[in-house]
Write a protein that holds these residues in place. Structure first.
Motif, PDB file in Angstrom:
ATOM      1  N   UNK A 135       0.802  -1.233   0.000  1.00 15.65           N
ATOM      2  CA  UNK A 135       0.000   0.000   0.000  1.00 15.65           C
ATOM      3  C   UNK A 135       0.833   1.280   0.000  1.00 15.65           C
ATOM      4  N   UNK A 136       2.124   1.177   0.317  1.00 20.61           N
ATOM      5  CA  UNK A 136       2.959   2.370   0.454  1.00 20.61           C
ATOM      6  C   UNK A 136       4.198   2.227  -0.429  1.00 20.61           C
ATOM      7  N   UNK A 137       4.588   3.328  -1.074  1.00 16.72           N
ATOM      8  CA  UNK A 137       5.736   3.279  -1.981  1.00 16.72           C
ATOM      9  C   UNK A 137       7.032   2.912  -1.264  1.00 16.72           C
ATOM     10  N   UNK A 138       7.149   3.204   0.040  1.00 17.35           N
ATOM     11  CA  UNK A 138       8.384   2.885   0.751  1.00 17.35           C
ATOM     12  C   UNK A 138       8.607   1.366   0.842  1.00 17.35           C
ATOM     13  N   UNK A 139       7.540   0.578   0.659  1.00 21.55           N
ATOM     14  CA  UNK A 139       7.671  -0.880   0.684  1.00 21.55           C
ATOM     15  C   UNK A 139       8.384  -1.424  -0.537  1.00 21.55           C
ATOM     16  N   UNK A 140       8.493  -0.605  -1.588  1.00 22.41           N
ATOM     17  CA  UNK A 140       9.164  -1.049  -2.813  1.00 22.41           C
ATOM     18  C   UNK A 140      10.309  -0.101  -3.191  1.00 22.41           C
TER      19      UNK A 140
END
Length: 283
Positions: A135-140
């Motif tokens: 759900x969050x760009x920081x995860x990728x």
């Protein structure tokens, strides 16, 4: 005088035959992915054969197949292969399976906003994003911020292809913003810094296509003519024309052959898709 009259009659008959081979009206309906290419094909072909009128409209691959079944179109444009249920509906309507022609190759691209620092994603990450698990760009590897998913509507062949080949049949996240066409989807992505969406290779204006990895250990591959045609880009596909075999003659057959000729395939590249390999072209 009699010989001259005979010669004139033969010439007139030959011209009439040549004109009748192209004269008429052709209706093309279906894929929004293909519509800009189909419109360009029609424009160029009508310039060369003004006696033939070609009407092109989109609406989605499903719309094209429905129109083919109900005999409301001569040619159905599709960005996916026809389903067995659609083949059966055609057989009930006109007693034969529709004839399939591959007409171009596409690298189905995944687009993000130009300001997004993320350059590449794996197929597994795409599945996680578009199903809502990520759900969050920081995860990728991106900035800390929510991911806004943009998708085509479910009557789209591109929607179905992406769902089958990238999401492995799973449903899109319920919060996905549905766009009627790829151009509309790209407009949304270009204005939303947290956005991600997908669409045909010819629709990249205003957004940036990501490199795609088959898995975490693979090299990211960007969609271009070389990687799509050698099939190293993971999300490539053919684009199709389907036609009732009974209509595949005269001006319709001439037009379909021209689309697959070197001349027609030159337009494919000009529009932004990738031309058929030589073995699939009409000689």
């Amino acid at each position: 005088m009699k010989k001259l009259t005979t010669k004139i009659a033969i010439i007139a008959a030959t011209l009439a035959t040549a004109i009748s081979a192209h004269a008429g009206s052709i209706t093309v309906k279906g894929s929004d992915t293909l519509v800009i290419l189909a419109q360009k094909w029609a424009e160029v072909y009508m310039g060369k054969h003004p006696e033939t009128k070609i009407q092109v409209s989109g609406g989605g691959s499903g719309v094209g197949f429905a129109a083919l079944q109900s005999k409301q179109t001569d040619i159905a444009d599709a960005s996916r292969k026809i389903k067995s249920t659609e083949i059966q509906a055609c057989i009930r309507a006109f007693y034969k399976a529709p004839r399939e022609y591959k007409v171009a190759v596409d690298g189905l691209s995944v687009y993000v906003n130009n300001d997004n620092p993320v350059k590449e994603l794996s197929l597994e990450q795409l599945e996680g994003i578009f199903t809502g698990r990520i759900k969050n760009w920081k995860e990728v590897g991106g900035n800390d911020g929510p991911i806004s998913v943009y998708s085509r509507e479910n009557n789209s062949g591109t929607y179905e292809f992406f769902k089958e080949h990238v999401l492995k049949g799973k449903d899109f996240v319920a919060s996905a913003q549905m766009a009627q066409g790829t151009a509309m989807l790209l407009q949304g992505v270009s204005k939303d810094k947290g956005a991600i969406g997908y669409g045909g290779a010819a629709y990249g204006a205003g957004a940036r296509a990501l490199g795609i990895k088959k898995d975490e250990n693979s090299k990211a591959i960007e969609p271009n003519e070389e990687t799509v045609l050698n099939q190293t880009y993971p999300i490539w596909r053919y684009l199709y024309n389907y036609v009732n075999p009974a209509l595949d003659k005269g001006e319709v057959a001439s037009y379909l052959s021209w689309i697959r000729s070197d001349e027609g395939q030159k337009i494919v590249k000009e529009v932004g898709y990738y031309p058929l390999p030589a073995n699939l072209r009409e000689k």
